[in-house]
Design a protein around this motif. Structure first.
Motif, mmCIF file in Angstrom:
data_model
loop_
_atom_site.group_PDB
_atom_site.id
_atom_site.type_symbol
_atom_site.label_atom_id
_atom_site.label_comp_id
_atom_site.label_asym_id
_atom_site.label_seq_id
_atom_site.Cartn_x
_atom_site.Cartn_y
_atom_site.Cartn_z
ATOM 1 N N LEU A 6 2.627 12.899 -7.712
ATOM 2 C CA LEU A 6 3.322 11.857 -8.469
ATOM 3 C C LEU A 6 3.648 10.765 -7.476
ATOM 4 O O LEU A 6 4.282 11.018 -6.449
ATOM 5 C CB LEU A 6 4.609 12.376 -9.116
ATOM 6 N N TYR A 7 3.179 9.550 -7.752
ATOM 7 C CA TYR A 7 3.449 8.427 -6.874
ATOM 8 C C TYR A 7 3.833 7.230 -7.725
ATOM 9 O O TYR A 7 3.224 6.972 -8.761
ATOM 10 C CB TYR A 7 2.227 8.063 -6.012
ATOM 11 N N LEU A 8 4.842 6.517 -7.264
ATOM 12 C CA LEU A 8 5.280 5.299 -7.931
ATOM 13 C C LEU A 8 5.708 4.308 -6.858
ATOM 14 O O LEU A 8 6.463 4.663 -5.941
ATOM 15 C CB LEU A 8 6.452 5.613 -8.865
ATOM 16 N N MET A 9 5.230 3.071 -6.952
ATOM 17 C CA MET A 9 5.625 2.037 -5.980
ATOM 18 C C MET A 9 7.143 1.878 -6.004
ATOM 19 O O MET A 9 7.770 1.954 -7.060
ATOM 20 C CB MET A 9 4.942 0.707 -6.317
ATOM 21 N N ASP A 10 7.731 1.650 -4.829
ATOM 22 C CA ASP A 10 9.190 1.557 -4.705
ATOM 23 C C ASP A 10 9.816 0.578 -5.690
ATOM 24 O O ASP A 10 10.847 0.865 -6.287
ATOM 25 C CB ASP A 10 9.590 1.154 -3.282
#
Length: 185
Positions: free
Chosen positions: A75-79
């Motif tokens: 799971l990755y989401l830009m800051d």
């Protein structure tokens, strides 16, 4: 968390090829869901370029089925897009997919030092395993978290490894996990 030298040597082209393969390869119940932003919601400097990927989630059948049947692998989401409910929506999409392919339980691995592990704990992630791994030449602790409510509607504990729920209860548990993910801030 990860060594600077390791991060500096990452190849964007190699990673892009790997993610492209992951998106198209649906073996073992694998799926990737992508969050995009466009127009005024796009990252600075990209507004006129169409849609921009701002996050993604990947998962499928668990690599270690003694912990759970389904696994959220990444799971990755830009800051700049955190705290907007996007991570929850990505997790909701993955939990619905895992339920659709017959997974009755869900888990994920998170580095113990990951400052965003609170997100998984907020989704009722409970420790189920711990191990030391070697990554980029460095020993790191990772936690295996089982996701979802601690108890089923009848009140019996479902945290024991190897216990299987009947299909209806499994769908209900994954639906409750999806409902937790739906509560967007």
């Amino acid at each position: 968390m990860l060594p600077d030298g390791y991060l500096a040597e990452l190849s964007p082209l190699r990673h892009a090829a790997g993610y492209e393969q992951a998106i198209t390869d649906r073996r073992h119940g694998h799926a990737v869901f992508v969050a995009v932003a466009s127009g005024a919601d796009a990252p600075a400097g990209t507004a006129g370029e169409g849609s921009t990927v701002i996050g993604f989630v990947s998962g499928g059948r668990a690599r270690r089925d003694w912990l759970a049947q389904g696994e959220v692998e990444t799971l990755y989401l830009m800051d700049d897009y955190r705290d907007r409910g996007i991570g929850r929506r990505l997790m909701r999409a993955m939990s619905a997919h895992l339920a659709a392919v017959g997974c009755r339980s869900v888990m994920l691995w998170v580095l113990q030092e990951n400052p965003t592990r609170w997100f998984y704990q907020h989704l009722h992630g409970r420790p189920a395993a711990r191990e030391t791994i070697r990554f980029a030449g460095q020993a790191m602790q990772q936690l295996g978290l089982r996701l979802g409510p601690d108890r089923d509607p009848a009140g019996s504990d479902r945290t024991g490894a190897g216990r299987l729920m009947r299909r209806g209860r499994a769908r209900a548990m994954l639906a409750r996990l999806a409902a937790l993910c739906w509560k967007a801030a």
